[in-house]
Design a protein around this motif. Structure first.
Motif, mmCIF file in Angstrom:
data_model
loop_
_atom_site.group_PDB
_atom_site.id
_atom_site.type_symbol
_atom_site.label_atom_id
_atom_site.label_comp_id
_atom_site.label_asym_id
_atom_site.label_seq_id
_atom_site.Cartn_x
_atom_site.Cartn_y
_atom_site.Cartn_z
ATOM 1 N N THR A 289 0.828 -1.204 0.000
ATOM 2 C CA THR A 289 0.000 0.000 0.000
ATOM 3 C C THR A 289 0.864 1.256 0.000
ATOM 4 N N SER A 290 1.870 1.272 0.871
ATOM 5 C CA SER A 290 2.749 2.435 0.959
ATOM 6 C C SER A 290 3.475 2.679 -0.356
ATOM 7 N N ARG A 291 3.987 1.614 -0.954
ATOM 8 C CA ARG A 291 4.733 1.785 -2.202
ATOM 9 C C ARG A 291 3.820 2.240 -3.335
ATOM 10 N N THR A 292 2.634 1.671 -3.423
ATOM 11 C CA THR A 292 1.709 2.058 -4.489
ATOM 12 C C THR A 292 1.278 3.510 -4.322
ATOM 13 N N GLN A 293 1.061 3.951 -3.105
ATOM 14 C CA GLN A 293 0.721 5.349 -2.865
ATOM 15 C C GLN A 293 1.848 6.271 -3.317
ATOM 16 N N GLN A 294 3.091 5.862 -3.083
ATOM 17 C CA GLN A 294 4.231 6.648 -3.559
ATOM 18 C C GLN A 294 4.259 6.691 -5.078
ATOM 19 N N MET A 295 3.991 5.551 -5.712
ATOM 20 C CA MET A 295 3.990 5.497 -7.174
ATOM 21 C C MET A 295 2.941 6.430 -7.753
ATOM 22 N N ILE A 296 1.733 6.409 -7.161
ATOM 23 C CA ILE A 296 0.642 7.258 -7.632
ATOM 24 C C ILE A 296 1.001 8.727 -7.467
ATOM 25 N N THR A 297 1.544 9.080 -6.315
ATOM 26 C CA THR A 297 1.896 10.481 -6.045
ATOM 27 C C THR A 297 2.989 10.966 -6.978
ATOM 28 N N GLN A 298 4.005 10.148 -7.214
ATOM 29 C CA GLN A 298 5.101 10.567 -8.090
ATOM 30 C C GLN A 298 4.644 10.689 -9.534
ATOM 31 N N PHE A 299 3.820 9.746 -9.978
ATOM 32 C CA PHE A 299 3.359 9.751 -11.366
ATOM 33 C C PHE A 299 2.435 10.924 -11.641
ATOM 34 N N PHE A 300 1.393 11.065 -10.840
ATOM 35 C CA PHE A 300 0.321 12.010 -11.150
ATOM 36 C C PHE A 300 0.422 13.331 -10.402
ATOM 37 N N GLY A 301 1.110 13.340 -9.259
ATOM 38 C CA GLY A 301 1.238 14.571 -8.503
ATOM 39 C C GLY A 301 2.483 15.347 -8.843
ATOM 40 N N ALA A 302 3.650 14.689 -8.758
ATOM 41 C CA ALA A 302 4.915 15.379 -8.977
ATOM 42 C C ALA A 302 5.247 15.541 -10.455
ATOM 43 N N VAL A 303 5.169 14.453 -11.223
ATOM 44 C CA VAL A 303 5.555 14.505 -12.633
ATOM 45 C C VAL A 303 4.413 14.986 -13.520
ATOM 46 N N ARG A 304 3.185 14.943 -13.024
ATOM 47 C CA ARG A 304 1.995 15.400 -13.736
ATOM 48 C C ARG A 304 1.711 14.583 -14.993
#
Length: 437
Positions: free
Chosen positions: A215-230
């Motif tokens: 769960t923690s890793r997937t949340q990081q993946m989602i945040t990096q993909f869609f939040g940080a990198v847009r």
């Protein structure tokens, strides 16, 4: 409209009946639907029920992540499903992707509020967010691994790697954002995904062994993909499986639908689990001849030089319709990506099965790659599996068997299957029915 019709449209009973007729509004389903007026509920269901289903997180090509979109707990929920292999089964972990709240502003006027489960990086204002249909031709691969597959464009549907009929995009626009981006732009020449390449969350790494870790890793993946990198949050609908039109006792007992298996190799890391769509395709002898000349239904590949297996010629003498069972990857790996057919087997009629087997004995036992245990084969059907170099390089059809193993003893229909190639070490990725279905 006449007065009687206008009066009828004001009646709650009328809208309840429409909900029951069009959306199968049972008490059990109503308990998970939003608490709106009957008219408002119908309008909400009309908007969102057609979008329910299983999707693949398209920018994550070649791996993809399985996403379930559904109405639950009074809202629209989109969850990424991750899998943890256990001794003889898989744990299914739901990780929130986004939520859509439904509010009735006035009678029959329902407002949908999209809440992504990541922070949208903007300089000044809260972005406006919605979900809309997307032309599948505009789906793009946004991982650095996509460079192995495409020389120029990353629109993988155009390369005929992944067949998609419907897609959704989560749009977020920031009118006062000085960067001038609406959050949906990701050009083919954009190298912003290089930032993802150097983040720990998206590299294969190791397979998580607990719900908390995945769960923690997937949340990081989602945040990096869609939040940080847009990167645009695009979802490709998993097509409904084609069932047998005329089931026969000699056909595989495997149900059409989504299955998960474990490659069993640490080199794949967190992407060690594959998700396949299993379904059936029936062809007339004439259609099979056309498929051999111009493969478009079963044996298609993105490169025209890749041809169907030569052994199909053994079926030329069969005059009846032929039925194949196939597995299409919805979540893939660096060798065979999402969208590619990973195996095909002939399962009827008996004359076709015998012709293709050509006297060869079916395997009696296989090694379960997940458990490393030797297991007995109950039935087997001759076919072909896909072998490829990294980046789906030089894909080929290699002979093998679709094998049915002893049942797991679970619920009815929980049959276990796998595909083995013709080689000395006969091990198989055993497929398990995804219980979220």
């Amino acid at each position: 409209l006449c007065r009687s019709m206008c009066s009828l449209l004001q009646e709650d009973m009328f809208w309840r009946l429409l909900c029951k007729i069009h959306w199968y509004a049972t008490d059990e389903r109503l308990a998970n639907w939003p608490a709106l007026s009957p008219c408002g509920l119908y309008k909400a269901l009309e908007t969102w029920v057609p979008t329910e289903g299983y999707y693949v997180l398209a920018p994550a090509f070649p791996w993809g992540l399985l996403v379930l979109l559904r109405l639950a707990e009074g809202q629209v929920q989109a969850d990424v499903i991750r899998f943890i292999p256990n001794a003889d089964h898989f744990s299914e972990v739901m990780v929130p992707l986004f939520r859509i709240g439904l509010t009735e502003r006035s009678l029959g006027v329902v407002e949908s509020t999209v809440n992504p489960c990541w922070h949208v990086a903007t300089k000044r204002v809260q972005p406006s967010i919605d979900v809309s249909a997307l032309d599948p031709m505009n789906l793009q691969a946004c991982t650095p691994h996509a460079e192995r597959y495409f020389a120029r464009t990353r629109h993988f549907v155009r390369h005929k790697i992944f067949s998609v009929s419907h897609a959704l995009r989560l749009n977020y626009s920031c009118p006062n954002d000085t960067e001038g981006s609406d959050g949906n732009e990701h050009d083919d020449d954009d190298d912003s995904d290089a930032e993802v390449m150097h983040t720990a969350a998206w590299v294969p790494g190791t397979l998580a062994d607990s719900e908390e870790a995945v769960t923690s890793r997937t949340q990081q993946m989602i945040t990096q993909f869609f939040g940080a990198v847009r990167v645009p949050c695009d979802l490709a609908l998993v097509r409904g499986p084609q069932d047998l039109s005329k089931p026969e006792p000699n056909f595989p007992c495997i149900r059409s639908g989504l299955y998960v298996g474990d490659y069993g190799h640490n080199m794949y890391g967190q992407f060690r689990t594959e998700v396949l769509l299993i379904d059936y395709v029936t062809m007339s002898p004439h259609e099979l001849r056309d498929e051999q000349q111009n493969p478009t239904r079963i044996f298609q590949r993105p490169r025209p030089e890749s041809r169907p297996p030569d052994q199909l010629q053994a079926l030329a003498a069969v005059m009846d319709d032929l039925t194949f069972v196939r597995g299409v990857k919805q979540c893939g790996d660096v060798h065979v990506p999402m969208g590619a057919t990973t195996f095909v087997a002939i399962c009827g009629p008996p004359a076709a099965c015998s012709a293709l087997a050509d006297g060869a004995d079916m395997p009696s036992h296989v090694v379960n790659r997940q458990t490393q245990q030797r297991e007995q084969v109950i039935q087997a059907w001759r076919g072909w599996g896909t072998l490829a170099m990294p980046g789906f390089g030089n894909p080929s059809w290699a002979g093998g068997w679709l094998v049915q193993l002893t049942d797991s003893g679970g619920s009815p229909g929980d049959h276990r299957f796998g595909f083995i190639w013709d080689r000395d070490t006969q091990d198989a990725v055993v497929l398990h029915w995804i219980r979220a279905q």
